[in-house]
Motif scaffolding. Sequence first.
Motif: not given
Length: 326
Positions: A133-139
Amino acid sequence: MNAAPSDLAIRTRGLSKRFGGRAAVDRIDLSVPRGSVFGFLGPNGSGKTTTIRMLLGLIEASDGEIDVLGHEVPRGLHRVLPRVGALVEGPAFYPFLSGTANLRRLDSADSFAVRSTRNARIGAAIDRVGLSHAASKKVHAYSLGMKQRLGIAHALGDAHNLLVLDEPTNGLDPQGTREVRSLIRSLAGEGTTVFVSSHLLAEIEQMCTHAAIMSSGRLVAQGTLDELRQAGTARIRLETPDDAPARRVLASLGLEVAPSGASGGPGDFADFGGSVTAAVSADVAPETIVASLVEAGVRVRGFEVRSESLEDRFVELTGEGFNVAG
C-alpha cells in the motif's frame, strides 16, 4: 553443539577482532545450524555487530577462521554473498524516492542481482513485508517501522540461503512485530537460515530455535533455547511450618538453601513466612526431595519447581540486565 560442519550455515573457530590493544571479539567458536532461527544476544558493546561485520566480510578478522555456507570468508565471499541477505545497523534510504525506487536502486548496485527478475523480486519482497500500500510513497513519509520493513524487504531480495538481521523488529508496533516474527518463521520453514541479533529478549524466545550469548567479546553460551535454560539452576519453593527440619533435609540432599527471609537472584522465589527456597541440581529429582521431606516428618503444604528463563540465564552469564521490553 556438536553438529557436523556440513550441517552448519555459519561456523567460526577462534574468531577474534582487536582494535588497538582492545579485543572487541575474543576467540569465539560459533556454530549456527542450517535451517535454524538463531538468536545472537548480548549487552551493548559485547561484540555482536563486530562479529556480524566479520561474517559478512565488511571488516577483516584479526585471528581465527570463518566458514559461511560452506565457504571460507573472506576468500570465498564471491560465492557467499549472492546467497546472503542482510540488514545491519538499521536501513538507510533516499528519502525523496519511493520505497520501490529505493529497492530498484539498491538492487541495480548489486553486481550479483539478476536484472531480468528485478521488478518481480522487488514486488514480491514488498508484498511479503506488508508494504504494497505504500510502495509508491516517498520514504521520508515512512514511519520508523515502515522503514524497517523496507530494509527487511531489501534483505529478502532474491532467494537466499542465509538471512542476517540486526534488530529486525526495531520500531515496529505489536502487529508489525507479529508479522515479522511470522515472516522469519516462514523463511526458516522454507529452508532459509535466519541469524537474528536483537536486544528484545521476548522476541528471541518467541521466534528463535537456537541462541548464543555474548559478553565482553566472548561467547559464553550457545545451543537450543531449551539447552540454554536447562544449563541454568532450577529453584524450589517449599511451604511448610517445619522450617528448621526442612532446611536440614534439603541441606542433607546437597541443595543450596537460601537464608531465611532472603530473596535470591533472578528467578528465585521471594522467601516469605512459612516457605523455604533452594537451588536444585539436575541430579536431584523433585520427587526425591518431597519423599525425603515426608520421610523426615516435614509437613509439606506446597512444593513448586521453577526453571530458569532465558532472561535469568542471560543475567547469570553476563552479570548484566537485559532490555526485555524494548
